[in-house]
Write a protein that holds these residues in place. Structure first.
Motif, mmCIF file in Angstrom:
data_model
loop_
_atom_site.group_PDB
_atom_site.id
_atom_site.type_symbol
_atom_site.label_atom_id
_atom_site.label_comp_id
_atom_site.label_asym_id
_atom_site.label_seq_id
_atom_site.Cartn_x
_atom_site.Cartn_y
_atom_site.Cartn_z
ATOM 1 N N THR A 120 0.809 -1.297 0.174
ATOM 2 C CA THR A 120 -0.335 -0.257 -0.007
ATOM 3 C C THR A 120 0.832 1.234 0.150
ATOM 4 O OG1 THR A 120 -1.686 -1.328 1.320
ATOM 5 C CG2 THR A 120 -2.009 1.342 1.144
ATOM 6 N N GLY A 121 0.650 2.156 -1.025
ATOM 7 C CA GLY A 121 1.243 3.323 -1.074
ATOM 8 C C GLY A 121 3.034 3.218 -0.902
ATOM 9 N N LEU A 122 3.596 2.489 -1.567
ATOM 10 C CA LEU A 122 4.944 2.132 -1.406
ATOM 11 C C LEU A 122 5.847 2.953 -2.344
ATOM 12 C CD1 LEU A 122 6.903 0.432 0.100
ATOM 13 C CD2 LEU A 122 6.979 -1.550 -1.597
ATOM 14 N N SER A 123 6.670 3.675 -1.826
ATOM 15 C CA SER A 123 7.622 4.649 -2.492
ATOM 16 C C SER A 123 8.954 4.613 -2.421
ATOM 17 C CB SER A 123 7.116 6.201 -2.415
ATOM 18 O OG SER A 123 5.499 6.384 -3.166
ATOM 19 N N PHE A 124 9.812 4.744 -3.115
ATOM 20 C CA PHE A 124 11.491 4.448 -2.726
ATOM 21 C C PHE A 124 12.318 5.513 -3.665
ATOM 22 C CE2 PHE A 124 15.593 2.320 -2.537
ATOM 23 C CZ PHE A 124 16.052 2.412 -1.147
ATOM 24 N N TYR A 129 16.479 6.598 -4.714
ATOM 25 C CA TYR A 129 17.902 6.598 -4.539
ATOM 26 C C TYR A 129 18.297 7.681 -4.786
ATOM 27 C CZ TYR A 129 17.069 1.593 -5.752
ATOM 28 O OH TYR A 129 16.704 0.212 -5.911
ATOM 29 N N GLY A 130 18.470 8.485 -3.560
ATOM 30 C CA GLY A 130 18.929 9.811 -3.594
ATOM 31 C C GLY A 130 17.906 10.594 -4.071
ATOM 32 N N ARG A 131 17.923 11.449 -5.489
ATOM 33 C CA ARG A 131 16.965 12.224 -5.934
ATOM 34 C C ARG A 131 16.246 11.468 -6.767
ATOM 35 N NH1 ARG A 131 19.626 18.218 -7.185
ATOM 36 N NH2 ARG A 131 20.053 18.621 -4.999
ATOM 37 N N LYS A 132 16.562 10.116 -7.392
ATOM 38 C CA LYS A 132 16.186 9.494 -8.523
ATOM 39 C C LYS A 132 14.931 8.577 -7.786
ATOM 40 C CE LYS A 132 17.038 5.666 -11.581
ATOM 41 N NZ LYS A 132 17.861 4.776 -12.310
ATOM 42 N N GLU A 133 13.697 8.770 -8.338
ATOM 43 C CA GLU A 133 12.431 8.120 -7.917
ATOM 44 C C GLU A 133 12.654 6.441 -8.567
ATOM 45 O OE1 GLU A 133 8.206 9.786 -7.393
ATOM 46 O OE2 GLU A 133 8.639 8.963 -9.414
ATOM 47 N N ARG A 159 10.169 4.208 4.325
ATOM 48 C CA ARG A 159 9.216 4.907 5.303
ATOM 49 C C ARG A 159 8.027 5.263 4.896
ATOM 50 N NH1 ARG A 159 13.581 8.209 9.059
ATOM 51 N NH2 ARG A 159 14.974 6.466 9.831
ATOM 52 N N GLN A 160 7.948 5.106 3.481
ATOM 53 C CA GLN A 160 6.832 5.224 2.685
ATOM 54 C C GLN A 160 5.785 4.217 2.297
ATOM 55 O OE1 GLN A 160 9.335 8.251 0.072
ATOM 56 N NE2 GLN A 160 7.694 9.675 0.222
ATOM 57 N N GLY A 161 4.985 3.902 2.724
ATOM 58 C CA GLY A 161 4.138 2.923 2.470
ATOM 59 C C GLY A 161 4.235 1.630 3.321
#
Length: 240
Positions: A7-11, A13-17, A56-58
């Protein structure tokens, strides 16, 4: 209860999504094919699911167990086959399985029984005493799947498990894992960029540049077995 809930998972690498607000579920007995070109975010997602990375996102839950707050309980419910081989080539097939069983706290007797069970299921019972180094690529992959099943997981994660194998070996391994989902009720998340590994009744999750483009039954997403053309069109349109 779903075997896997994301659910709502984001990650990043530095500024790269790498992933943005990814949400999906996999039910017991469901074969979910995670499709996407190289760089789509499949390996990042698998690293998060197996807790090699932490976001920590999701939220990720396995059989209702939150991977962040109850990692041991969640990880105990899953079996994993990574893209890179992780077998000990100097051990026999049986000893590779016994070592893994010991890591999961199985007794020696239980490890022997379960090893015999999973090897029989994967048509490798006659190879139990062989050195792993002597196996071809297809049988090494079967052994990794057998190892992942030793502790009877309810969720099986496979990250591009047929990379480098010939067409015959790929077809055999794909058929075996489909049978595990169908006959044993194991939830499967199978990451690949090869659309010919997807059956019409499979669930398809198409990932591109960290976003889910489509999620649903393969035959509904691409009627008349036109998944390859449909997949290529989606990724090309998004890239444009």
């Amino acid at each position: 209860m779903n075997a896997l809930d994301v659910t709502g998972l984001s990650f990043h690498y530095g500024r790269k999504e790498a992933l943005q607000s990814v949400s999906f579920s996999v039910m017991p007995g469901e074969f979910c094919a995670l499709l996407g070109p190289n760089g789509a975010g499949k390996s990042t997602l698998f690293a998060l699911l197996t807790r090699l990375f932490v976001s920590r996102q999701g939220r990720i839950a396995v059989m209702g167990q939150d991977l962040q707050t109850s990692p041991r309980a969640a990880l105990a419910c899953m079996g994993v086959v990574f893209q890179q081989m992780t077998l000990d080539l100097d051990l026999s097939v049986a000893r590779n399985l016994a070592y893994f069983g010991a890591l999961h706290g199985l007794s020696r007797r239980e490890s022997v029984l379960r090893a015999a069970e999973v090897l029989e299921r994967l048509d490798m019972a006659e190879r139990a005493g062989e050195k792993t180094r002597a196996l071809n690529g297809g049988h090494r992959r079967r052994l990794e799947i057998a190892r992942a099943l030793m502790h009877r997981p309810r969720l099986l994660l496979l990250d591009e498990p047929t990379v480098g194998l010939d067409a015959r070996a790929r077809a055999a391994i794909t058929a075996h894992v489909h049978a595990l989902a169908r006959d044993d009720g194991i939830a499967v998340l199978w990451a690949t960029h090869l659309v010919d590994e997807v059956a019409p009744d499979d669930t398809v999750l198409i990932l591109h540049k960290g976003h889910i483009l489509q999620h649903g039954r393969a035959a509904d997403i691409a009627p008349q077995n036109r998944l390859p053309a449909h997949f290529m069109a989606l990724t090309e349109d998004t890239a444009a």
